[in-house]
Design a protein around this motif. Structure first.
Motif, PDB file in Angstrom:
ATOM      1  N   GLU A  43      -4.158  29.912  -0.323  1.00  0.00           N
ATOM      2  CA  GLU A  43      -3.741  30.544  -1.575  1.00  0.00           C
ATOM      3  C   GLU A  43      -2.899  29.583  -2.413  1.00  0.00           C
ATOM      4  O   GLU A  43      -3.047  29.515  -3.647  1.00  0.00           O
ATOM      5  CB  GLU A  43      -2.945  31.822  -1.271  1.00  0.00           C
ATOM      6  CG  GLU A  43      -3.807  32.956  -0.725  1.00  0.00           C
ATOM      7  CD  GLU A  43      -3.013  34.184  -0.335  1.00  0.00           C
ATOM      8  OE1 GLU A  43      -3.509  35.297  -0.530  1.00  0.00           O
ATOM      9  OE2 GLU A  43      -1.863  34.012   0.161  1.00  0.00           O
ATOM     10  N   LEU A 100      -3.778  31.112  -6.473  1.00  0.00           N
ATOM     11  CA  LEU A 100      -3.954  32.546  -6.748  1.00  0.00           C
ATOM     12  C   LEU A 100      -4.016  33.301  -5.436  1.00  0.00           C
ATOM     13  O   LEU A 100      -4.407  32.727  -4.413  1.00  0.00           O
ATOM     14  CB  LEU A 100      -5.213  32.808  -7.567  1.00  0.00           C
ATOM     15  CG  LEU A 100      -6.585  32.781  -6.881  1.00  0.00           C
ATOM     16  CD1 LEU A 100      -7.637  33.392  -7.772  1.00  0.00           C
ATOM     17  CD2 LEU A 100      -6.989  31.372  -6.508  1.00  0.00           C
ATOM     18  N   PRO A 101      -3.610  34.563  -5.466  1.00  0.00           N
ATOM     19  CA  PRO A 101      -3.674  35.351  -4.229  1.00  0.00           C
ATOM     20  C   PRO A 101      -5.117  35.708  -3.887  1.00  0.00           C
ATOM     21  O   PRO A 101      -5.935  35.979  -4.771  1.00  0.00           O
ATOM     22  CB  PRO A 101      -2.854  36.601  -4.570  1.00  0.00           C
ATOM     23  CG  PRO A 101      -2.965  36.736  -6.052  1.00  0.00           C
ATOM     24  CD  PRO A 101      -3.035  35.342  -6.597  1.00  0.00           C
ATOM     25  N   LEU A 102      -5.403  35.718  -2.609  1.00  0.00           N
ATOM     26  CA  LEU A 102      -6.758  36.043  -2.137  1.00  0.00           C
ATOM     27  C   LEU A 102      -6.804  37.395  -1.439  1.00  0.00           C
ATOM     28  O   LEU A 102      -7.844  38.044  -1.400  1.00  0.00           O
ATOM     29  CB  LEU A 102      -7.245  34.961  -1.166  1.00  0.00           C
ATOM     30  CG  LEU A 102      -7.333  33.550  -1.731  1.00  0.00           C
ATOM     31  CD1 LEU A 102      -7.660  32.555  -0.614  1.00  0.00           C
ATOM     32  CD2 LEU A 102      -8.383  33.476  -2.837  1.00  0.00           C
ATOM     33  N   LEU A 103      -5.651  37.799  -0.885  1.00  0.00           N
ATOM     34  CA  LEU A 103      -5.585  39.043  -0.116  1.00  0.00           C
ATOM     35  C   LEU A 103      -4.412  39.873  -0.567  1.00  0.00           C
ATOM     36  O   LEU A 103      -3.341  39.340  -0.881  1.00  0.00           O
ATOM     37  CB  LEU A 103      -5.445  38.736   1.377  1.00  0.00           C
ATOM     38  CG  LEU A 103      -6.572  37.931   2.031  1.00  0.00           C
ATOM     39  CD1 LEU A 103      -6.153  37.480   3.424  1.00  0.00           C
ATOM     40  CD2 LEU A 103      -7.856  38.748   2.107  1.00  0.00           C
ATOM     41  N   GLU A 104      -4.611  41.178  -0.621  1.00  0.00           N
ATOM     42  CA  GLU A 104      -3.525  42.111  -0.875  1.00  0.00           C
ATOM     43  C   GLU A 104      -3.114  42.713   0.457  1.00  0.00           C
ATOM     44  O   GLU A 104      -3.928  43.316   1.161  1.00  0.00           O
ATOM     45  CB  GLU A 104      -3.980  43.212  -1.836  1.00  0.00           C
ATOM     46  CG  GLU A 104      -4.246  42.694  -3.244  1.00  0.00           C
ATOM     47  CD  GLU A 104      -4.703  43.797  -4.188  1.00  0.00           C
ATOM     48  OE1 GLU A 104      -5.023  44.900  -3.675  1.00  0.00           O
ATOM     49  OE2 GLU A 104      -4.760  43.550  -5.393  1.00  0.00           O
ATOM     50  N   SER A 149      -6.768  43.918   1.951  1.00  0.00           N
ATOM     51  CA  SER A 149      -7.937  44.000   1.081  1.00  0.00           C
ATOM     52  C   SER A 149      -8.036  42.746   0.227  1.00  0.00           C
ATOM     53  O   SER A 149      -7.066  41.984   0.098  1.00  0.00           O
ATOM     54  CB  SER A 149      -7.866  45.247   0.194  1.00  0.00           C
ATOM     55  OG  SER A 149      -6.692  45.217  -0.602  1.00  0.00           O
ATOM     56  N   LEU A 150      -9.212  42.526  -0.342  1.00  0.00           N
ATOM     57  CA  LEU A 150      -9.476  41.323  -1.134  1.00  0.00           C
ATOM     58  C   LEU A 150      -9.050  41.517  -2.581  1.00  0.00           C
ATOM     59  O   LEU A 150      -9.259  42.585  -3.171  1.00  0.00           O
ATOM     60  CB  LEU A 150     -10.960  40.984  -1.103  1.00  0.00           C
ATOM     61  CG  LEU A 150     -11.525  40.494   0.227  1.00  0.00           C
ATOM     62  CD1 LEU A 150     -13.042  40.526   0.202  1.00  0.00           C
ATOM     63  CD2 LEU A 150     -11.035  39.080   0.519  1.00  0.00           C
ATOM     64  N   THR A 151      -8.469  40.490  -3.170  1.00  0.00           N
ATOM     65  CA  THR A 151      -8.225  40.452  -4.607  1.00  0.00           C
ATOM     66  C   THR A 151      -9.532  40.072  -5.298  1.00  0.00           C
ATOM     67  O   THR A 151     -10.495  39.647  -4.636  1.00  0.00           O
ATOM     68  CB  THR A 151      -7.151  39.416  -4.942  1.00  0.00           C
ATOM     69  OG1 THR A 151      -7.658  38.114  -4.612  1.00  0.00           O
ATOM     70  CG2 THR A 151      -5.858  39.666  -4.161  1.00  0.00           C
ATOM     71  N   PRO A 152      -9.618  40.178  -6.622  1.00  0.00           N
ATOM     72  CA  PRO A 152     -10.833  39.721  -7.317  1.00  0.00           C
ATOM     73  C   PRO A 152     -11.179  38.261  -6.992  1.00  0.00           C
ATOM     74  O   PRO A 152     -12.341  37.906  -6.766  1.00  0.00           O
ATOM     75  CB  PRO A 152     -10.489  39.908  -8.791  1.00  0.00           C
ATOM     76  CG  PRO A 152      -9.525  41.061  -8.786  1.00  0.00           C
ATOM     77  CD  PRO A 152      -8.694  40.875  -7.544  1.00  0.00           C
ATOM     78  N   GLY A 176     -10.330  36.709  -4.263  1.00  0.00           N
ATOM     79  CA  GLY A 176     -10.750  36.682  -2.863  1.00  0.00           C
ATOM     80  C   GLY A 176     -12.202  37.084  -2.693  1.00  0.00           C
ATOM     81  O   GLY A 176     -12.922  36.525  -1.853  1.00  0.00           O
ATOM     82  N   LYS A 177     -12.648  38.065  -3.504  1.00  0.00           N
ATOM     83  CA  LYS A 177     -14.040  38.495  -3.428  1.00  0.00           C
ATOM     84  C   LYS A 177     -14.994  37.370  -3.837  1.00  0.00           C
ATOM     85  O   LYS A 177     -16.047  37.163  -3.230  1.00  0.00           O
ATOM     86  CB  LYS A 177     -14.262  39.725  -4.310  1.00  0.00           C
ATOM     87  CG  LYS A 177     -13.561  40.979  -3.786  1.00  0.00           C
ATOM     88  CD  LYS A 177     -13.777  42.158  -4.727  1.00  0.00           C
ATOM     89  CE  LYS A 177     -13.062  43.394  -4.202  1.00  0.00           C
ATOM     90  NZ  LYS A 177     -13.223  44.561  -5.121  1.00  0.00           N
TER      91      LYS A 177
END
Length: 298
Positions: free
Chosen positions: A40, A45-49, A56-59, A61-62
């Motif tokens: 990250e 940018l963040p990849l996981l919430e 869960s995946l961030t946008p 991360g998806k």
């Protein structure tokens, strides 16, 4: 980005849990968290919430998950191909086969394989059908190419070709220039045959029995080439798979059987639940494709 970081991210994304990902990867949970955090930071940018209950995946991360799954699949495929190529440089392959295939069809294929893979040691075990299947079961051979035997549960049996059965007749009247014959035409002729216990003998006896005729051969021999010599000498007729007929035919007539048409399945036989080594799989593939190409031309 490092491959280990991507591998860790994929595991967390698919498991939706740092703990389960750590178990799958056999790493500590702190190491898994560190890898994802490093990724990250590098991407900015963040990849996981992360919540107390789930991950869960961030946008972003998806997007990364979709691209990286394909990338890792390609990398794993390349690694597997390279490993298989390495194993093809050395090793051993043991082939089981029946005489009808080993006499004429198999030697050129085996020779071509040996030229392509000189580091592989090949073994050839020729046997009648029952022994051929036993050799696969006892792991004497890696696989076998031969006739189908029904009622066996320990094998994966894949049909390679459907081999027509033909009549081999003396080159004299009334057989000269015959392209086909009926079973009734030859039923009363003196017959020459392989011994009981062979797959082709069982097929022939069953076919005669269905016509109401008892099959009583004049001579029984264990080598197919002897049958052709006996026919050439005018001592009788024989019924054999087309695959048994030599490419360079002698002084005899080969006629297709009609009414009824008789065929047999020639199969690739492997042990159920057991994968072939890359060297054995490549050898089996070469044999199968060559035999199929030969019979498509007929």
């Amino acid at each position: 980005m490092k491959i280990r970081q991507i591998e860790t991210f994929l595991a967390v994304a698919e498991a939706a849990s740092f703990r389960r990902a750590a178990e799958v990867l056999h790493r500590s949970q702190s190491a898994v968290s560190a890898h994802v955090q490093q990724l990250e930071e590098e991407l900015g940018l963040p990849l996981l919430e992360r919540t107390t209950r789930r991950v869960s995946l961030t946008p972003g991360g998806k997007v990364l998950l979709g691209r990286c799954k394909s990338l890792m699949a390609d990398l794993n495929a390349v690694a597997q191909e390279l490993k298989e190529e390495a194993t093809l440089r050395r090793g051993r392959v043991s082939i089981g086969t029946s005489p009808s295939i080993s006499t004429h069809r198999l030697p050129p294929i085996v020779a071509a394989y040996q030229v392509q893979y000189p580091g592989i040691t090949l073994e050839l075990h020729e046997a009648f059908a029952s022994r051929m299947y036993d050799d696969v079961l006892e792991r004497v051979t890696d696989f076998a190419i031969g006739p189908r035997v029904d009622g066996l549960k320990d094998f994966d049996i894949r049909t390679v070709i459907v081999d027509p059965v033909v009549a081999v007749l003396p080159a004299t009247k009334p057989w000269l220039d015959r392209k086909t014959v009926r079973l009734d035409d030859i039923a009363r002729e003196p017959h020459l045959a392989m011994p009981r216990g062979t797959a082709i003998r069982a097929v022939i006896e069953d076919s005669f029995r269905r016509r109401g005729v008892v099959f009583e051969p004049r001579f029984e021999v264990i080598h197919q080439q002897t049958l052709f010599s006996l026919v050439e000498a005018g001592l009788g007729v024989t019924v054999l798979p087309l695959m048994s007929v030599p490419p360079q035919r002698g002084n005899y007539v080969v006629a297709r059987l009609r009414t009824p048409e008789i065929t047999r399945d020639v199969c690739l036989v492997t042990l159920k639940g057991k994968s072939l080594t890359p060297a054995a799989a490549r050898c089996a593939e070469m044999i199968v494709s060559t035999l199929q190409a030969q019979f498509r031309r007929k």
